[in-house]
Design an enzyme around this catalytic site. Sequence first.
Site, mmCIF file in Angstrom:
data_model
loop_
_atom_site.group_PDB
_atom_site.id
_atom_site.type_symbol
_atom_site.label_atom_id
_atom_site.label_comp_id
_atom_site.label_asym_id
_atom_site.label_seq_id
_atom_site.Cartn_x
_atom_site.Cartn_y
_atom_site.Cartn_z
ATOM 1 C CB SER A 13 5.309 -8.366 -7.603
ATOM 2 O OG SER A 13 5.237 -7.256 -6.825
ATOM 3 C CB ILE A 88 2.747 11.682 -12.838
ATOM 4 C CG1 ILE A 88 2.953 10.204 -12.767
ATOM 5 C CG2 ILE A 88 1.662 11.913 -14.059
ATOM 6 C CD1 ILE A 88 3.484 9.470 -13.708
ATOM 7 C CG ASN A 102 1.625 5.756 -6.469
ATOM 8 O OD1 ASN A 102 2.091 4.705 -6.865
ATOM 9 N ND2 ASN A 102 2.184 6.463 -5.539
ATOM 10 C CG HIS A 104 3.640 5.758 -1.028
ATOM 11 N ND1 HIS A 104 4.735 6.036 -1.490
ATOM 12 C CD2 HIS A 104 4.176 5.848 0.475
ATOM 13 C CE1 HIS A 104 5.959 6.516 -0.777
ATOM 14 N NE2 HIS A 104 5.375 6.522 0.583
HETATM 15 C C1 GAR Z 1 5.702 -1.661 -4.326
HETATM 16 O O1 GAR Z 1 5.777 -2.046 -3.042
HETATM 17 C C2 GAR Z 1 5.094 -0.121 -4.471
HETATM 18 O O2 GAR Z 1 4.126 -0.029 -3.197
HETATM 19 C C3 GAR Z 1 6.292 0.604 -4.469
HETATM 20 O O3 GAR Z 1 7.043 -0.124 -5.061
HETATM 21 C C4 GAR Z 1 6.806 -1.459 -5.132
HETATM 22 C C5 GAR Z 1 6.980 -2.019 -6.512
HETATM 23 O O4 GAR Z 1 6.898 -3.399 -6.431
HETATM 24 N N1 GAR Z 1 5.972 1.897 -4.647
HETATM 25 C C6 GAR Z 1 6.598 3.134 -4.231
HETATM 26 O O5 GAR Z 1 7.610 2.899 -3.327
HETATM 27 C C7 GAR Z 1 6.195 4.290 -4.644
HETATM 28 N N2 GAR Z 1 6.768 5.426 -3.972
HETATM 29 P P1 GAR Z 1 6.612 -4.265 -7.785
HETATM 30 O O6 GAR Z 1 7.464 -3.785 -8.849
HETATM 31 O O7 GAR Z 1 7.336 -5.675 -7.519
HETATM 32 O O8 GAR Z 1 5.109 -4.174 -8.045
#
Ligand code: GAR
Length: 189
Positions: A13, A88, A102, A104
Amino acid sequence: MKKLAIFGSGAGSNAENICVYFNKSSDIKLVMMCTNRKDAFIVERAKKLKIPMVFTSKTELENFDDLAKILVKYQVDYIILAGFLLKIPSKMIEQYPNKIINIHPALLPKYGGKGMYGENIYKAVLENKETESGISVHFVNQNYDEGKIIFQKSFSLSPDENLESLTAKIHELEQSLYPKIIEKTLFSL
Ligand code: GAR
């Protein structure tokens, strides 16, 4: 023109939102996406958006040689991580110093590190009865979630906060802020 690659392992997303945000930009362009999971929904989004999708295995990522060539082929300047769950490798960080960003879904340094992603984070935040949470955007270094923080936004948790409401709040913040933070960061470098 600054060229971006987005790396993701999940629903995509954020990747789609970033792509749409920069669609009309004459300064920043999304040129490719990369995933380690062929079955992730980000693959469908890339197809729909007509953005080339590159697959990398954990081993290929760690080795980095082939992926490095692909990034050069697409003339990638910056790498945006959006739910990319592999670590990475140092080689990649050395090739893109302070050029890998990134997001988080928590207020780092809290709730960071290996295994801390998505629902795992929200559950831990709720179990610990935190009174606030939020999002962090940071540069990527050799350690999970430990690179220099670029931006954070917090909000208060209500006493009846649950997994669904917390997830929705985080997603809303990510959608409204991540592309803007990327844009601002790229122009301040
Ligand atoms: C997002 O909420 C991002 O912040 C999180 O994964 C989700 C990806 O959603 N990232 C982490 O937790 C990294 N440690 P998406 O694929 O729908 O963008």
